[in-house]
Design a protein around this motif. Structure first.
Motif, mmCIF file in Angstrom:
data_model
loop_
_atom_site.group_PDB
_atom_site.id
_atom_site.type_symbol
_atom_site.label_atom_id
_atom_site.label_comp_id
_atom_site.label_asym_id
_atom_site.label_seq_id
_atom_site.Cartn_x
_atom_site.Cartn_y
_atom_site.Cartn_z
ATOM 1 N N LEU A 101 -6.796 5.803 7.524
ATOM 2 C CA LEU A 101 -5.281 5.209 7.331
ATOM 3 C C LEU A 101 -4.421 6.200 8.025
ATOM 4 O O LEU A 101 -3.504 5.707 8.664
ATOM 5 C CB LEU A 101 -4.953 5.187 5.687
ATOM 6 N N GLN A 102 -4.839 7.553 7.792
ATOM 7 C CA GLN A 102 -3.757 8.570 8.641
ATOM 8 C C GLN A 102 -3.712 8.324 10.152
ATOM 9 O O GLN A 102 -2.955 8.404 10.868
ATOM 10 C CB GLN A 102 -4.225 10.006 8.360
ATOM 11 N N SER B 205 -2.041 5.203 11.034
ATOM 12 C CA SER B 205 -0.649 5.269 10.868
ATOM 13 C C SER B 205 -0.108 6.006 11.899
ATOM 14 O O SER B 205 1.318 5.762 12.557
ATOM 15 C CB SER B 205 -0.290 5.874 9.389
ATOM 16 N N MET C 229 0.767 3.972 -2.932
ATOM 17 C CA MET C 229 0.202 5.411 -2.471
ATOM 18 C C MET C 229 1.331 6.395 -2.783
ATOM 19 O O MET C 229 1.303 7.729 -3.337
ATOM 20 C CB MET C 229 -0.175 5.541 -1.136
ATOM 21 N N GLY C 230 2.521 6.059 -2.353
ATOM 22 C CA GLY C 230 3.914 6.893 -2.993
ATOM 23 C C GLY C 230 4.004 7.071 -4.277
ATOM 24 O O GLY C 230 4.062 8.140 -4.824
ATOM 25 N N SER D 246 1.158 9.694 -5.344
ATOM 26 C CA SER D 246 1.734 11.064 -5.041
ATOM 27 C C SER D 246 2.970 11.661 -5.990
ATOM 28 O O SER D 246 2.928 12.883 -6.305
ATOM 29 C CB SER D 246 2.232 10.894 -3.502
ATOM 30 N N LEU E 1 1.056 -1.120 0.012
ATOM 31 C CA LEU E 1 0.126 -0.035 0.085
ATOM 32 C C LEU E 1 0.900 1.471 0.110
ATOM 33 O O LEU E 1 0.543 2.202 -0.813
ATOM 34 C CB LEU E 1 -0.850 0.061 0.973
ATOM 35 N N LEU E 2 1.818 1.203 0.860
ATOM 36 C CA LEU E 2 2.838 2.427 0.936
ATOM 37 C C LEU E 2 3.358 2.745 -0.613
ATOM 38 O O LEU E 2 3.669 4.080 -0.735
ATOM 39 C CB LEU E 2 3.583 2.386 2.181
ATOM 40 N N TYR E 3 3.925 1.795 -1.042
ATOM 41 C CA TYR E 3 4.458 1.995 -2.350
ATOM 42 C C TYR E 3 3.631 2.287 -3.404
ATOM 43 O O TYR E 3 3.757 3.547 -4.013
ATOM 44 C CB TYR E 3 5.262 0.478 -2.673
#
Length: 174
Positions: free
Chosen positions: A144-145, A148, A20-21, A24, A16-18
């Motif tokens: 998610l924020q 995190s 979303m990054g 962005s 997920l982080l990959y």
């Protein structure tokens, strides 16, 4: 790009982080080009202008906290914005060690010129989703924020602090 099952560990595309990054970074390039090419400011400086546009004045430490940046990077960005005539520092009369920063007229004008363009890019990106999907996405991003932030608090003591300012990270036994 093939659809990857969320949370799969088959490769980077399942993280997920990959993902979303990547979104962005890809869409953010347009904002960077606009900020730097048309207005002569960095994306970080743009972020600070946006934060200051919502407040009359902010202490540099508050600006750092809202921007999730360390004080040194915040100080450098503020100095750059002051030198460009977009921000003013106001020293508190009651305590000369404390200061606040605020937009100048030029800073407010730049913000008011750039913000509609950034909003337009965001709307164009969200055009890939229906209104219901966009609303759902924003709700999920809020969740998610919050998660995190809890994770950072829960895991803070487990891992050593990064030393990015020295161009490296600490490694233990790797």
């Amino acid at each position: 790009m093939p659809h990857t099952r969320p949370g799969s560990l088959d490769g980077m595309e399942g993280l997920l982080l990959y993902r979303m990054g990547r979104v962005s970074l890809t869409a953010g390039r347009l904002v960077v080009r606009m900020c730097e090419g048309r207005y002569g400011i960095t994306r970080r400086e743009w972020h600070f202008l946006g934060q200051l546009a919502l407040q009359d004045r902010l202490a540099p430490s508050e600006l750092a906290q809202r921007s999730h940046l360390d004080k040194a990077r915040t100080s450098r960005a503020i100095t750059s914005l002051v030198n460009k005539g977009l921000v003013q520092r106001h020293v508190k009369a009651s305590d000369r060690r404390q200061a606040e920063v605020a937009l100048t007229e030029a800073g407010r004008s730049l913000y008011e010129s750039l913000m509609p363009q950034v909003r337009s890019l965001n709307q164009e990106l969200l055009g890939a989703l229906s209104d219901a999907e966009a609303s759902l996405l924003y709700g999920m991003l809020d969740r998610l924020q919050r998660r995190s932030e809890l994770m950072v608090d829960e895991h803070r003591a487990e891992w050593p602090k990064a030393m990015r300012h020295k161009g490296r990270t600490r490694r233990s036994g790797i």
